[in-house]
Design an enzyme around this catalytic site. Structure first.
Site, PDB file in Angstrom:
ATOM      1  CD  GLU A   1      41.056  39.718  38.482  1.00 45.28           C
ATOM      2  OE1 GLU A   1      41.473  40.583  39.272  1.00 45.28           O
ATOM      3  OE2 GLU A   1      41.287  39.734  37.269  1.00 45.28           O
TER       4      GLU A   1
ATOM      5  NE  ARG B   1      32.623  38.608  34.430  1.00 41.77           N
ATOM      6  CZ  ARG B   1      33.819  39.033  34.824  1.00 41.77           C
ATOM      7  NH1 ARG B   1      33.932  40.038  35.680  1.00 41.77           N
ATOM      8  NH2 ARG B   1      34.927  38.486  34.352  1.00 41.77           N
TER       9      ARG B   1
ATOM     10  CG  ASN C   1      36.464  42.754  35.491  1.00 40.12           C
ATOM     11  OD1 ASN C   1      36.472  41.642  36.011  1.00 40.12           O
ATOM     12  ND2 ASN C   1      37.437  43.154  34.704  1.00 40.12           N
TER      13      ASN C   1
ATOM     14  CG  ASN D   1      40.709  44.229  34.481  1.00 37.08           C
ATOM     15  OD1 ASN D   1      40.435  43.704  35.557  1.00 37.08           O
ATOM     16  ND2 ASN D   1      40.686  43.563  33.346  1.00 37.08           N
TER      17      ASN D   1
ATOM     18  CG  ASP E   1      43.622  41.554  34.912  1.00 36.05           C
ATOM     19  OD1 ASP E   1      42.807  42.258  35.529  1.00 36.05           O
ATOM     20  OD2 ASP E   1      43.393  40.359  34.656  1.00 36.05           O
TER      21      ASP E   1
HETATM   22 CA    CA Z   1      40.844  41.767  36.390  1.00 36.45          CA
END
Ligand code: CA
Length: 289
Positions: A21, A103, A105, A151, A201
């Site tokens: 990521e 959490r 991101n 995201n 995403d």
């Molecule tokens: Ca992501």
């Protein structure tokens, strides 16, 4: 709509990140930097070099961006931190430390050097997450609440629009953005992304102002115009495509992170891919605090 040709997306680096990521090009060192959220690691790689460097953080690290003072700003499980050149992490602001299911991101710096990152519940509780802004005085502002999986973030080349993805809202949103104050207002949906094409995403904005969206479970990237028209679709040979960032000597190399789905037999899952884009991007903004 344009569709890429076979072979346009190449394997750049074979690596098995469980959840690769937050790719970002570090112009200081000509390195691609990214994280493995589940692997709890930050990675550095000079494209073309056989060696990669990795740092085991020891807890969730979900986003990274270069810091003007040296090192990096990072999002860790329960807040914002900085990572120095020796690999030491210093937590600078806690976020949702009372919400144990949540959490941090994805995150990114805005054009003025503030760092933004949002949260998600690990049980996908609807609306349990929020989007936060780490200001230049290192205070934290909650900007949006009611987010499910916070995201991708990105800004238009003229810095007047902020783009944002809440993955489980199945679309790409835009806000009016003030680079002076950091305020994001007038949220609107510019593109719906049907669930069967994957979950939106991470994102990257190119220097024509078009938005590239990684499709998790969709094995592709979509490129949208600022008005939300789907302009291109780029197939990636792994299902879980997580994010992308422009880099390379001329910022025409779109680096793509991926993740491993244990239910699929994909030997290249978790690797870094590269698409030689017909348009370029820009250097990533530094964290200016
Ligand atoms: Ca992501």
């Amino acid at each position: 709509m344009n569709v890429n040709r076979d072979g346009d997306v190449e394997l750049a680096l074979k690596v098995q990140c469980a959840l690769g990521e937050s790719p970002v090009w570090d112009a200081r060192t000509s390195e691609l930097v990214w994280v493995d959220i589940r692997g709890e690691r930050v990675y550095w790689w000079v494209p073309g070099s056989p060696s990669i460097r990795e740092l085991h953080i020891g807890h969730t690290v979900s986003a990274v961006a270069p810091r003007r003072l040296g090192g990096y700003v990072i999002a860790v499980r329960s807040g914002f931190g900085v990572l120095d050149g020796e690999g030491t992490v210093e937590l600078i602001a806690g976020v949702e430390t009372d919400l144990l299911q949540n959490r941090m991101n994805d995150g990114k710096c805005d054009p003025a050097g503030r760092f933004w990152a949002g949260t998600m519940s690990e049980t996908d509780d609807p609306g349990a997450g929020s989007l936060y802004r780490l200001n230049l005085d290192q205070s934290v502002t909650k900007v949006i609440s009611g987010v499910t999986v916070s995201n991708g973030l990105g800004w238009s080349p003229d810095a007047t629009v902020m783009y944002y993805v809440d993955s489980l809202a199945h679309g790409l949103d835009a806000f009016d953005f003030s680079v002076d104050s950091g305020e994001a207002t007038t949220r609107r949906r510019i593109a719906e992304i049907p669930e069967e094409l994957g979950l939106p995403d991470g994102i990257a904005v190119d220097d024509q102002g078009y938005i590239w969206v990684a499709l998790y479970s969709g094995g592709a990237l979509h490129r949208y115009s600022p008005e939300g028209e789907l302009e291109s679709r780029i197939a990636v040979p792994v299902a879980l495509v997580t994010s992308c960032a422009f880099g390379g000597p001329d910022y025409h190399d779109l680096y793509i992170t991926t993740a491993v789905d244990p239910e699929r037999d994909e030997p290249l899952a978790g690797s870094i891919f590269r698409y030689r884009a017909p348009v370029g991007g820009r250097a990533a903004a530094f964290f200016e605090s």
